[in-house]
Design an enzyme around this catalytic site. Structure first.
Site, PDB file in Angstrom:
ATOM      1  N   ASN A 177       0.758  -1.076  -0.021  1.00  9.39           N
ATOM      2  CA  ASN A 177       0.001  -0.089   0.206  1.00  9.39           C
ATOM      3  C   ASN A 177       0.946   1.164   0.036  1.00  9.39           C
ATOM      4  OD1 ASN A 177      -1.785   2.346   0.818  1.00  9.39           O
ATOM      5  ND2 ASN A 177      -3.240   0.743   1.361  1.00  9.39           N
ATOM      6  N   ASP A 179      -0.264   4.443   0.086  1.00 11.64           N
ATOM      7  CA  ASP A 179      -0.920   5.589   0.527  1.00 11.64           C
ATOM      8  C   ASP A 179      -0.176   6.819   1.261  1.00 11.64           C
ATOM      9  OD1 ASP A 179      -3.397   4.507  -0.395  1.00 11.64           O
ATOM     10  OD2 ASP A 179      -4.162   4.150   1.612  1.00 11.64           O
ATOM     11  N   HIS A 180       0.753   5.959   2.120  1.00  9.71           N
ATOM     12  CA  HIS A 180       1.557   6.871   2.905  1.00  9.71           C
ATOM     13  C   HIS A 180       2.817   7.562   2.389  1.00  9.71           C
ATOM     14  CE1 HIS A 180      -0.957   6.665   6.310  1.00  9.71           C
ATOM     15  NE2 HIS A 180      -0.866   5.252   6.295  1.00  9.71           N
ATOM     16  N   ARG A 188       3.263  18.669   2.448  1.00  9.35           N
ATOM     17  CA  ARG A 188       4.109  19.751   2.128  1.00  9.35           C
ATOM     18  C   ARG A 188       3.262  20.648   0.651  1.00  9.35           C
ATOM     19  NH1 ARG A 188       9.313  20.652   3.716  1.00  9.35           N
ATOM     20  NH2 ARG A 188       9.032  22.647   2.622  1.00  9.35           N
ATOM     21  N   HIS A 213      -5.740   3.733  -1.327  1.00  9.26           N
ATOM     22  CA  HIS A 213      -7.075   3.919  -0.867  1.00  9.26           C
ATOM     23  C   HIS A 213      -7.294   5.406  -1.330  1.00  9.26           C
ATOM     24  CE1 HIS A 213      -9.980   4.257   2.689  1.00  9.26           C
ATOM     25  NE2 HIS A 213     -10.457   4.494   1.814  1.00  9.26           N
ATOM     26  N   ARG A 215      -9.773   8.102  -0.767  1.00  6.95           N
ATOM     27  CA  ARG A 215     -10.652   8.305   0.227  1.00  6.95           C
ATOM     28  C   ARG A 215     -11.670   9.635  -0.330  1.00  6.95           C
ATOM     29  NH1 ARG A 215      -9.233   6.296   5.401  1.00  6.95           N
ATOM     30  NH2 ARG A 215     -10.798   7.749   6.508  1.00  6.95           N
ATOM     31  N   ARG A 219      -7.201  12.625   1.372  1.00  6.25           N
ATOM     32  CA  ARG A 219      -6.355  13.315   2.377  1.00  6.25           C
ATOM     33  C   ARG A 219      -4.557  12.850   1.864  1.00  6.25           C
ATOM     34  NH1 ARG A 219      -7.839  10.047   7.727  1.00  6.25           N
ATOM     35  NH2 ARG A 219      -9.528  11.003   7.108  1.00  6.25           N
ATOM     36  N   GLU A 239      -8.745   0.554  -2.939  1.00  2.31           N
ATOM     37  CA  GLU A 239      -9.354   0.603  -1.821  1.00  2.31           C
ATOM     38  C   GLU A 239     -10.443   1.820  -1.895  1.00  2.31           C
ATOM     39  OE1 GLU A 239      -6.680  -1.682   1.547  1.00  2.31           O
ATOM     40  OE2 GLU A 239      -7.082   0.528   1.630  1.00  2.31           O
ATOM     41  N   THR A 270      -8.216   3.474   8.570  1.00  3.26           N
ATOM     42  CA  THR A 270      -9.596   2.828   8.531  1.00  3.26           C
ATOM     43  C   THR A 270      -9.521   2.180   9.821  1.00  3.26           C
ATOM     44  OG1 THR A 270      -9.187   2.444   6.223  1.00  3.26           O
ATOM     45  CG2 THR A 270     -10.810   0.948   7.336  1.00  3.26           C
ATOM     46  N   GLU A 320     -10.998  -9.253   2.565  1.00  5.33           N
ATOM     47  CA  GLU A 320      -9.835  -9.135   3.229  1.00  5.33           C
ATOM     48  C   GLU A 320     -10.135  -8.718   4.848  1.00  5.33           C
ATOM     49  OE1 GLU A 320      -6.361  -5.501   3.818  1.00  5.33           O
ATOM     50  OE2 GLU A 320      -7.729  -5.472   1.864  1.00  5.33           O
ATOM     51  N   HIS A 360      -4.051  -4.819   7.701  1.00  2.33           N
ATOM     52  CA  HIS A 360      -4.119  -3.633   8.742  1.00  2.33           C
ATOM     53  C   HIS A 360      -3.111  -3.844   9.926  1.00  2.33           C
ATOM     54  CE1 HIS A 360      -6.327   0.136   9.718  1.00  2.33           C
ATOM     55  NE2 HIS A 360      -6.015  -0.511  11.257  1.00  2.33           N
ATOM     56  N   GLY A 361      -2.274  -3.052  10.004  1.00  4.88           N
ATOM     57  CA  GLY A 361      -1.268  -3.080  11.125  1.00  4.88           C
ATOM     58  C   GLY A 361      -0.391  -3.909  11.207  1.00  4.88           C
ATOM     59  N   GLY A 382       1.165  -1.490   4.166  1.00  4.94           N
ATOM     60  CA  GLY A 382       1.600  -0.254   3.549  1.00  4.94           C
ATOM     61  C   GLY A 382       2.378   0.558   4.776  1.00  4.94           C
ATOM     62  N   HIS A 383       1.863   0.899   6.013  1.00  5.20           N
ATOM     63  CA  HIS A 383       2.455   1.680   6.949  1.00  5.20           C
ATOM     64  C   HIS A 383       3.975   1.123   7.436  1.00  5.20           C
ATOM     65  CE1 HIS A 383       3.383   3.840  10.514  1.00  5.20           C
ATOM     66  NE2 HIS A 383       2.981   4.938   9.996  1.00  5.20           N
TER      67      HIS A 383
END
Length: 408
Positions: A177, A179-180, A188, A213, A215, A219, A239, A270, A320, A360-361, A382-383
């Site tokens: 993922n 996203d981040h 920025r 994702h 959203r 964001r 997503e 999420t 998922e 997730h996580g 992802g994260h």
């Protein structure tokens, strides 16, 4: 990005839509997101004339590139890369000799030609030849999501986890993922780091798919990101919430998989899975519309057999399973309880014929316990990967995760 195509071959009309899609994917993979190129598909007769006139060589060839980044006027239109001319006749002969399709050989020649437009030249020196060949193989591997034909060694993809007809298990896949990466960019208000570039790096490191994702509040991931990711990723998972706006976007870009997730404006990420046991006509309508357009749909749900069964009833082809409670469990006893819940849900989903994903996580400390659940086809992470990539680079971060998933 602009790709102009002319097919002047009288007997071998290759689909322009396919050529354009491949050209855009190649340019994205090479970081030329705003480039303009022209592609001419022709026969041996016409390319022989061009070969003689411009290169002083006799007879047909497979591909000729005419770069526009050379000469005194390159700054007038810096995004204009030039022209690629490909002989469909020669491509067909070479494809037959290699035992591959003409479309596959055409893609190889297109990569070769675009690399010439970007300044690569295998005729300058032996080191330049090796550099261009390596770059070509990296791009082809990214496009195919597989091994491909190779002159020089490149990193091989590992076998993936699914169950075959005999019931034997293979190793799980990894979807990264991005996203981040976009979160950092949006912090920025600039145009870097680029989530598409991160996706390319992740796939070159061995990732099996890319997740983003989109959203409602935009964001992190933006609309243009999902368009470019669809063009670049060999397997793209979108997503999204089950809303009419997102339905239209999904139908337009046609991701390989849509994962429906709950959204709350004030949440950091999420929180929890969809509760399908409550009446949610919007979810059912979204699944129906997407499936009607040939798009596979997954449900992001908590590890609950009842939720799994409801996902199948609604029409999903995959689930998922939310792994957050396992990852956040405060004690070994509670973590084991949550792992057992995930295992049970995965076994039920697998038994119902659903594809089983999990995420997730998950991080480098929690993933190995999850790999004991052989029913899981793919992990979405992802994260933790992006966090590690900030310290050691995306390539190393993805490879480290793959080693933990695949046990070596």
């Amino acid at each position: 990005m602009k790709v102009q195509i002319k097919n002047s071959h009288p007997r071998r009309p290759l689909p322009s839509a396919l050529i354009r899609k491949q050209a855009k994917a190649i340019l994205n993979a090479l970081g030329s997101h705003d480039a303009e190129i022209s592609i001419l598909v022709t026969d041996d007769g016409e390319i022989s004339g061009l070969n003689k006139t411009y290169l002083g060589r006799t007879g047909p060839t497979n591909v000729i590139a005419f770069p526009m980044r050379e000469g005194a006027f390159t700054n007038i239109s810096p995004d204009l890369l030039g022209d690629v001319v490909i002989s469909a006749d020669t491509a067909a002969r070479e494809a037959e000799a290699a035992g591959i399709s003409i479309e596959e050989r055409f893609t190889e020649l297109l990569v070769h030609g675009i690399l010439h437009l970007l300044g690569y030249d295998h005729e300058r020196s032996e080191s330049d030849e090796k550099e261009m060949e390596k770059k070509a193989q990296d791009v082809l591997r990214l496009l195919k999501g597989a091994r491909g034909r190779q002159k020089s060694p490149v990193i091989q993809r590992q076998k993936q986890h699914q169950t075959d007809s005999a019931g034997a298990y293979k190793m799980a896949k990894l979807a990264v993922n991005v996203d981040h990466i976009a979160t950092i960019r949006q912090a920025r208000g600039v145009d870097y780091p680029d989530p598409v570039a991160a996706a390319v790096m992740a796939q070159l490191a061995g990732a099996d798919g890319i997740v983003a994702h989109l959203r409602e509040d935009r964001r992190h991931i933006q609309d243009k990101d999902v368009v470019r990711l669809r063009e670049t990723a060999h397997r793209f998972i979108l997503e999204m919430a089950a809303t009419p706006e997102m339905e239209k976007i999904a139908v337009r870009i046609k991701p390989d998989l849509v994962t429906l997730v709950p959204e709350k404006r004030r949440e950091l990420t999420t929180e929890g899975g969809l509760n399908l046991l409550r009446k949610k006509p919007g979810v059912f309508d979204t699944v129906s519309k997407l499936r009607g357009k040939g798009i596979e749909v997954s449900m992001f749900i908590d590890p609950d057999p009842l939720q799994v069964k409801k996902a199948l009833e609604i029409g999903a082809t995959a689930v998922e399973i939310h792994t957050g409670a396992f990852c956040d469990a405060p004690s070994p006893k509670k973590r084991q309880r949550e792992l057992d819940r995930v295992r049970e849900a995965a076994e039920v989903a697998h038994g119902l014929g659903l594809t089983v994903n999990a995420g997730h996580g998950l991080c480098y400390n929690t993933i190995q316990a999850m790999t004991t659940i052989k029913e899981i086809d793919e992990f979405s992470i992802g994260h933790s990967i992006v966090s590690r990539a900030a310290l050691v680079g995306m390539d190393r971060a993805v490879r480290d995760m793959l080693c933990l998933i695949r046990g070596h």
